[in-house]
Design a protein around this motif. Structure first.
Motif, PDB file in Angstrom:
ATOM      1  N   GLU A 127       0.824  -1.202   0.000  1.00  0.00           N
ATOM      2  CA  GLU A 127       0.000   0.000   0.000  1.00  0.00           C
ATOM      3  C   GLU A 127       0.863   1.260   0.000  1.00  0.00           C
ATOM      4  O   GLU A 127       0.539   2.253  -0.663  1.00  0.00           O
ATOM      5  CB  GLU A 127      -0.940  -0.016   1.201  1.00  0.00           C
ATOM      6  N   GLN A 128       1.954   1.216   0.744  1.00  0.00           N
ATOM      7  CA  GLN A 128       2.858   2.368   0.787  1.00  0.00           C
ATOM      8  C   GLN A 128       3.539   2.583  -0.567  1.00  0.00           C
ATOM      9  O   GLN A 128       3.753   3.722  -0.985  1.00  0.00           O
ATOM     10  CB  GLN A 128       3.892   2.173   1.886  1.00  0.00           C
ATOM     11  N   ALA A 131       1.061   4.342  -2.577  1.00  0.00           N
ATOM     12  CA  ALA A 131       0.898   5.725  -2.127  1.00  0.00           C
ATOM     13  C   ALA A 131       2.014   6.615  -2.672  1.00  0.00           C
ATOM     14  O   ALA A 131       1.780   7.785  -3.014  1.00  0.00           O
ATOM     15  CB  ALA A 131       0.878   5.771  -0.598  1.00  0.00           C
ATOM     16  N   LYS A 132       3.220   6.077  -2.765  1.00  0.00           N
ATOM     17  CA  LYS A 132       4.335   6.858  -3.308  1.00  0.00           C
ATOM     18  C   LYS A 132       4.118   7.209  -4.779  1.00  0.00           C
ATOM     19  O   LYS A 132       4.707   8.162  -5.294  1.00  0.00           O
ATOM     20  CB  LYS A 132       5.642   6.088  -3.134  1.00  0.00           C
ATOM     21  N   ARG A 136      -4.263   5.351  -4.380  1.00  0.00           N
ATOM     22  CA  ARG A 136      -4.866   4.569  -3.311  1.00  0.00           C
ATOM     23  C   ARG A 136      -4.887   3.113  -3.747  1.00  0.00           C
ATOM     24  O   ARG A 136      -5.003   2.824  -4.934  1.00  0.00           O
ATOM     25  CB  ARG A 136      -6.295   5.027  -3.045  1.00  0.00           C
ATOM     26  N   ASN A 275      -3.237  17.256   3.339  1.00  0.00           N
ATOM     27  CA  ASN A 275      -3.408  15.881   2.848  1.00  0.00           C
ATOM     28  C   ASN A 275      -4.525  15.842   1.801  1.00  0.00           C
ATOM     29  O   ASN A 275      -5.602  15.295   2.038  1.00  0.00           O
ATOM     30  CB  ASN A 275      -3.740  14.928   4.000  1.00  0.00           C
ATOM     31  N   SER A 277      -4.954  14.200  -0.865  1.00  0.00           N
ATOM     32  CA  SER A 277      -5.348  12.916  -1.441  1.00  0.00           C
ATOM     33  C   SER A 277      -6.236  12.095  -0.515  1.00  0.00           C
ATOM     34  O   SER A 277      -6.935  11.181  -0.964  1.00  0.00           O
ATOM     35  CB  SER A 277      -4.110  12.101  -1.812  1.00  0.00           C
ATOM     36  N   THR A 278      -6.219  12.395   0.794  1.00  0.00           N
ATOM     37  CA  THR A 278      -7.012  11.599   1.741  1.00  0.00           C
ATOM     38  C   THR A 278      -7.984  12.420   2.571  1.00  0.00           C
ATOM     39  O   THR A 278      -8.969  11.878   3.056  1.00  0.00           O
ATOM     40  CB  THR A 278      -6.084  10.833   2.698  1.00  0.00           C
TER      41      THR A 278
END
Length: 417
Positions: A127-128, A131-132, A136, A275, A277-278
Motif C-alpha cells: 500500500e505504501q 501511495a508513493k 490509493r 493531505n 489525497s485523503t
C-alpha cells in the motif's frame, strides 16, 4: 424453485471431504482467464459496480484486468494467481509491474487481487508503494478472497469457480442472502430518492426569496384590479407562509442537531488541509492500530467497505437522540454519557486513514457547545489517561471517557457539573 435447488445442491454436498477454500486458492492451477473471472465475481459480491473485465479470454489488456467502481470512486484491478506459494519479493515485483501499468489509466484507485498469503506488514508495504505513486490501493490477498468466497453471498461464486459444494446450512444462508440483496437494493434506491429530495429542497430554499417577491407582486396586482379578493387572500396567505418558513430556517437548530456525513468529511478536510489525497475521503484500505500506542494493542478496524454505512448510522442515531438530550429533563450526566459513546464509536469506525482523533475532538467540541451552551471549545487531555480511557471503552466501559469529558467541562464552566 428454491426447494429444487436445495435438493440438487444437497445431492453433491460432501462436507467431510471438502478441501478448504484457502488450500484451493493456494493451489490454483487454472489459467489467468479463470482467475480474472472469479476476481470480477468477488468484486461484485463485495459491492463493486460497473464491473468490466477487459480481456477475460486472453489478449493484451493494457495493464487493466478489470475496471469497476464503488462509492463514487473508479478502480482498475489486476490479478496475480500463480500456482503455490511464492516469495514476497516475487509478489512485490508483480505488484509493482501492475501498479505501473495502472498509472496509464485515469482511475481513482488500484486493486491488487492475489492468491498469495500476505501478512499485515506485507500488505502495508504494498500500500505504501502505491501511495508513493499517488495511488490509493486495495489488497485482496488469499485470506480476503477466502472470506468473500466463504460468505453467504459468495457461496455461488465459490461453487462456480472452485467447485466447492454447499452444506445444508450454507444453502439456507445462501438463499437467505439473496433476499437481503433485494432489501439492500431497495435501501439504495430509497437513499438515492432522499438525496434527490434534499437537493430539490435546497434549490427551493435558494429560490424562495424570488418566489416570495413574485407572490407579493401578484397579490398586490390582483388587489388593485379588484373583484378577486379570494385570489388576493390566497396569494397573501402563501406569502405569509413563505415568510414564516424563512424565519424558522433563519433561527436554525443547533448544528450538531443535524450532523451529516458530508459535514464530517468537510470538517476532516479543514483539519488536514495538506493531505489533499485523503482529507475528506473515507479510507479505501484496511487499517490496524499497531504498537505505536503501548496501551492499545493491535486492533483491526471495520473494513473500508463498511465505513459509509456505519458513519451514516452513527449520525442518524445521534440526530434522533438530540432533541431528548437537549431537553430540560435530561441531566448533565446523561448528556456526557451520550457524548462519550459517540466519541468512542467514531474512533472505533476509524473512517479516515489519518486524523480521526482530531475529527472526534472537533465534533465533541461542537456537540458540547450546543448541549451546554458554551461559547468556547472544551479540550481533552490526550495523555496516558486518554489512551487508557479508550482502551477501557473498547471493552464497553466508557467511565474513563466520561471522566475526561466531565473534567474538560468543569474547566470550561464557572461551576462544576
Amino acid at each position: 424453485m428454491i426447494a429444487l435447488s436445495l435438493c440438487s445442491f444437497r445431492e453433491t454436498a460432501v462436507p467431510d471431504q471438502r478441501v478448504s477454500t484457502s488450500v484451493l486458492l493456494a493451489q490454483w492451477e487454472a489459467q489467468s482467464t479463470a482467475a480474472e473471472r472469479m476476481s470480477a465475481d468477488i468484486l461484485r459480491v463485495d459491492g463493486f459496480r460497473g464491473i468490466d473485465p477487459q480481456c477475460p479470454l486472453g489478449g493484451p489488456d493494457g495493464g487493466k484486468d478489470i475496471l469497476c467502481a464503488k462509492d463514487g470512486l473508479t478502480f482498475v484491478a489486476a490479478c496475480y494467481f500463480p500456482t503455490g506459494d511464492q516469495t514476497f519479493a516475487a509478489t512485490r515485483t508483480k505488484f509493482d509491474d501492475d501498479l505501473e501499468s495502472s498509472l496509464k489509466h485515469k482511475r481513482d484507485a488500484f486493486i491488487f487481487m492475489t492468491n498469495q498469503k500476505l501478512t499485515p506488514g506485507e500488505r502495508a508495504d504494498l500500500e505504501q508503494r502505491a501511495a508513493k505513486k499517488g495511488k490509493r490501493c486495495i489488497i485482496y490477498a488469499r485470506e480476503h478472497l477466502r472470506v468473500a468466497l466463504d460468505s453467504p453471498q459468495g457461496y455461488g461464486v465459490r461453487l462456480q469457480h472452485l467447485r466447492v459444494p454447499m452444506t445444508t446450512e450454507e444453502q439456507a444462508a445462501y438463499f437467505s442472502s439473496s433476499g437481503e440483496s433485494v432489501a439492500t437494493a431497495l435501501a439504495q434506491q430509497t437513499e438515492a430518492i432522499d438525496r434527490l429530495a434534499a437537493r430539490v429542497d435546497q434549490c427551493c430554499k435558494g429560490n424562495r426569496d424570488f418566489v416570495m417577491q413574485t407572490v407579493a407582486v401578484l397579490a398586490d396586482a390582483v388587489a388593485r384590479e379588484g373583484g378577486r379578493e379570494d385570489i388576493a387572500r390566497m396569494l397573501e396567505e402563501s406569502a405569509t407562509s413563505l415568510r414564516d418558513q424563512a424565519a424558522n430556517d433563519a433561527s436554525g437548530a443547533p448544528l450538531s442537531a443535524n450532523l451529516s456525513t458530508a459535514l464530517l468529511r468537510y470538517v476532516h478536510r479543514l483539519l488536514l488541509p495538506s493531505n489533499l489525497s485523503t482529507a475528506g475521503y473515507w479510507r479505501q484500505t484496511q487499517v490496524f492500530l499497531g504498537s505505536g500506542v503501548d496501551v492499545l494493542e493491535s486492533v483491526e478496524f471495520p473494513t473500508w467497505a463498511q465505513v459509509p454505512a456505519m458513519m451514516q448510522s452513527l449520525v442518524n442515531e445521534w440526530n434522533a437522540s438530540f432533541p431528548e438530550l437537549q431537553s430540560e429533563g435530561t441531566s448533565s450526566a446523561q448528556r456526557i454519557d451520550a457524548l462519550a459513546r459517540f466519541f468512542h464509536r467514531l474512533l472505533s469506525i476509524h473512517p479516515f486513514v489519518d486524523g480521526n482523533g482530531r475529527l472526534a475532538r472537533a465534533v465533541l467540541a461542537l456537540q458540547v457547545r450546543d448541549l451546554f451552551g458554551l461559547d468556547y471549545d472544551v479540550v481533552l487531555d490526550r495523555g496516558a489517561d486518554y489512551y487508557e480511557a479508550l482502551r477501557l471503552a473498547d471493552t464497553g466501559d466508557a467511565s474513563g471517557l466520561i471522566a475526561l469529558i466531565t473534567e474538560a467541562l468543569d474547566s470550561a464552566v464557572d461551576e462544576p457539573l
